[in-house]
Each structure stands twice: as structure tokens, then as C-alpha cells.
Design a protein around this motif. Sequence first.
Motif, PDB file in Angstrom:
ATOM      1  N   MET A  79       0.855  -1.178   0.000  1.00  0.00           N
ATOM      2  CA  MET A  79       0.000   0.000   0.000  1.00  0.00           C
ATOM      3  C   MET A  79       0.897   1.236   0.000  1.00  0.00           C
ATOM      4  O   MET A  79       2.102   1.152   0.269  1.00  0.00           O
ATOM      5  N   ASP A  80       0.326   2.394  -0.304  1.00  0.00           N
ATOM      6  CA  ASP A  80       1.093   3.635  -0.253  1.00  0.00           C
ATOM      7  C   ASP A  80       1.764   3.767   1.115  1.00  0.00           C
ATOM      8  O   ASP A  80       1.159   3.459   2.143  1.00  0.00           O
ATOM      9  N   CYS A  81       3.017   4.206   1.128  1.00  0.00           N
ATOM     10  CA  CYS A  81       3.818   4.364   2.347  1.00  0.00           C
ATOM     11  C   CYS A  81       4.231   3.025   2.954  1.00  0.00           C
ATOM     12  O   CYS A  81       4.682   2.974   4.102  1.00  0.00           O
ATOM     13  N   GLU A 187      -3.183   2.504  10.439  1.00  0.00           N
ATOM     14  CA  GLU A 187      -2.703   3.468  11.438  1.00  0.00           C
ATOM     15  C   GLU A 187      -1.272   3.907  11.137  1.00  0.00           C
ATOM     16  O   GLU A 187      -0.930   5.086  11.215  1.00  0.00           O
ATOM     17  N   GLU A 188      -0.424   2.936  10.768  1.00  0.00           N
ATOM     18  CA  GLU A 188       0.959   3.263  10.425  1.00  0.00           C
ATOM     19  C   GLU A 188       1.001   4.092   9.149  1.00  0.00           C
ATOM     20  O   GLU A 188       1.793   5.042   9.046  1.00  0.00           O
ATOM     21  N   GLN A 189       0.171   3.764   8.195  1.00  0.00           N
ATOM     22  CA  GLN A 189       0.146   4.546   6.962  1.00  0.00           C
ATOM     23  C   GLN A 189      -0.260   5.992   7.254  1.00  0.00           C
ATOM     24  O   GLN A 189       0.303   6.934   6.699  1.00  0.00           O
ATOM     25  N   ARG A 190      -1.229   6.170   8.149  1.00  0.00           N
ATOM     26  CA  ARG A 190      -1.658   7.529   8.503  1.00  0.00           C
ATOM     27  C   ARG A 190      -0.501   8.318   9.097  1.00  0.00           C
ATOM     28  O   ARG A 190      -0.285   9.493   8.758  1.00  0.00           O
ATOM     29  N   GLU A 191       0.273   7.681   9.986  1.00  0.00           N
ATOM     30  CA  GLU A 191       1.418   8.362  10.602  1.00  0.00           C
ATOM     31  C   GLU A 191       2.450   8.764   9.550  1.00  0.00           C
ATOM     32  O   GLU A 191       3.003   9.864   9.600  1.00  0.00           O
ATOM     33  N   GLU A 195       3.571  12.513   8.469  1.00  0.00           N
ATOM     34  CA  GLU A 195       4.973  12.931   8.485  1.00  0.00           C
ATOM     35  C   GLU A 195       5.339  13.636   7.187  1.00  0.00           C
ATOM     36  O   GLU A 195       6.067  14.630   7.186  1.00  0.00           O
ATOM     37  N   ARG A 196       4.814  13.147   6.080  1.00  0.00           N
ATOM     38  CA  ARG A 196       5.081  13.787   4.792  1.00  0.00           C
ATOM     39  C   ARG A 196       4.445  15.175   4.715  1.00  0.00           C
ATOM     40  O   ARG A 196       4.979  16.068   4.058  1.00  0.00           O
ATOM     41  N   LEU A 197       3.329  15.342   5.389  1.00  0.00           N
ATOM     42  CA  LEU A 197       2.685  16.654   5.393  1.00  0.00           C
ATOM     43  C   LEU A 197       3.347  17.613   6.369  1.00  0.00           C
ATOM     44  O   LEU A 197       3.303  18.828   6.182  1.00  0.00           O
ATOM     45  N   ALA A 243       5.352  -4.878   8.100  1.00  0.00           N
ATOM     46  CA  ALA A 243       6.219  -3.746   7.749  1.00  0.00           C
ATOM     47  C   ALA A 243       5.973  -2.484   8.556  1.00  0.00           C
ATOM     48  O   ALA A 243       6.489  -1.420   8.203  1.00  0.00           O
ATOM     49  N   ASP A 244       5.211  -2.564   9.645  1.00  0.00           N
ATOM     50  CA  ASP A 244       5.057  -1.364  10.483  1.00  0.00           C
ATOM     51  C   ASP A 244       6.386  -0.968  11.121  1.00  0.00           C
ATOM     52  O   ASP A 244       6.659   0.218  11.318  1.00  0.00           O
ATOM     53  N   ARG A 245       7.198  -1.957  11.474  1.00  0.00           N
ATOM     54  CA  ARG A 245       8.523  -1.690  12.043  1.00  0.00           C
ATOM     55  C   ARG A 245       9.536  -1.728  10.894  1.00  0.00           C
ATOM     56  O   ARG A 245       9.844  -2.790  10.353  1.00  0.00           O
TER      57      ARG A 245
END
Length: 290
Positions: A79-81, A187-191, A195-197, A243-245
Amino acid sequence: MRDLLRVGGDGPVNLAAIRPRSTPGLPTGDVVGPVPKAWGRAQVAQIGRELAEEQEKLAALAKTEPDFDRRILLVLQAMDCGGKDGTIKRVAGAMNPLGLHIRSFGAPTAEELSHDFLWRIRRALPAPGYLGVFNRSHYEDVLIARVDELVPESVWRARYDQINEFEAELVDSGFTLVKVMLHISPEEQRERLMERLTDPHKHWKYHSSDVDARRQWADYQAAYAEALAYCGTDRAPWYVVPADRKWYRDWAVANLLRETFADLRLSYPSATFDVELERRRLEEQVIPSL
């Protein structure tokens, strides 16, 4: 690691049962120590040196043996990110760039759309002696094409068999495929998106469509689960890496490649010349001074 992370080929894949923050195969705490992240990164550096040597053997054999056809293709989907770029930087980055063949696939061009969906993939395949890396791949044509309804269901469903036939053809011609889904949580993707924003240096990585795609999270998970099930074959298996970590992700992918190289049993080619004669010639050579 391959046995632990392999999915597909024997029924539906339940991605919900694979926790994105889990660490399958990680040694016990007495080995890893109090800071797993530091241990993992040190291990990736060490494994990277091993991968670099194996990659050099692969390139050397292709250069010296005319009929040598071996090559490795690492396919990264997420997925993205999800961490495709980071994995390439930290794992493939440990190897000699001259022996790497890295390709990224975005939306197809008008020319690519005028051909079948595998046309652009075939054109991007690595030559013998290379380790190829695909950042996204032919699987986009059963993922985004399905979720965004870019083609009829009859078309994308038929692609499962086409992909399996294509990958079997690759294996028969000397490829070893390592197909990896980097599995992150919403949740990790949102973080990572936040961060990119937040960081102006990462604004270039952000696209508004990333947020739009989050609304289709469940649809994408269903599309991934089916692709993993139908296209996870004995000859071209799929691996799901939590892949969250990020440090675990890199360690797991590095180990998948290490095990893959080990199966190839590569060695440096023997000299095709008289080593002692060439040594004497070099020692006896006198270069005139200017």
C-alpha cells in the motif's frame, strides 16, 4: 524466514491474521538485546555485505560463462507508504549498483496501454547476472485495475492465469523470483502520510490521491489477498513481511534474499588463463619513466 513468511498456493490468504507490527523469526531477547532496532540495523549491514559478495559472484559468472542465465528478481508490492523505497535503499543499497537493475512502475503510458499488460514488464526484466528490483509490478494490473474498475472483472480475473504462466516462463529461463508484500496497518500509513505533510522536505512524496485511496483500504486488502492466493505458486511464492517496524522489514527482506542466494550455491568462476604466468609477466614488466 521463507517458510515463516510464505503465503498463498493452498487457499485464501487472511491478511487480517498477519499483524503488521509482528516480528516473525526474530531471535529471542537475549540475542537481540534491549534495543531491537539497533540490532536489526546492524544485522542488515552485516547481511548486506554477504549479499554484495553473492551478487558479485552472480555478475562474474554471467560475464565469464556464455550460457549462464541466472538472475534474481525481487518484486515489492505494498500500500502507499508501505516502505518499498526504504527497503530498496537499505537492502539493495548495500550491493554494487552496477549489478542492480531497479525499475519503478507507475500509471501506464499511452504506448504501454496499446499493448498487453505484461509488455512493459517484459521490457524491464534484468539481464543474466543482475539482481532486479521491481518497485510495484505486473500485480498492479490485478490490484488498482480491480479496485478502481479500470477494466472489467472478466479481464482482471483472467490475468491471474496469465501472470502464473508468465512467471513460470521466467523461472524456466533462469529467473529466481522473490515476491514480497510489505504489509502495513492503516494506522501506520496515517502516521507516515502525516509525516510527509509535516516535513517540508517530504512534501514531494505526498499526493492527495493517497488519502483518497485510504477509503478503499478494505477493497485493496481483498484484492491483495486474492492475488497472493492465486499467484503464490511453488515456483514463484509470495511472502508477506509485516512492515510497520521499518527495521524488522529490512531485516526480513535481507534474510529472504540471503536464503535465496544460498539456494543458488554460487561460486567465483575459475581463471581461464595461467595465473602464475600472468603474475610473472606483471612482476617483470618495466614501465619507462617520462
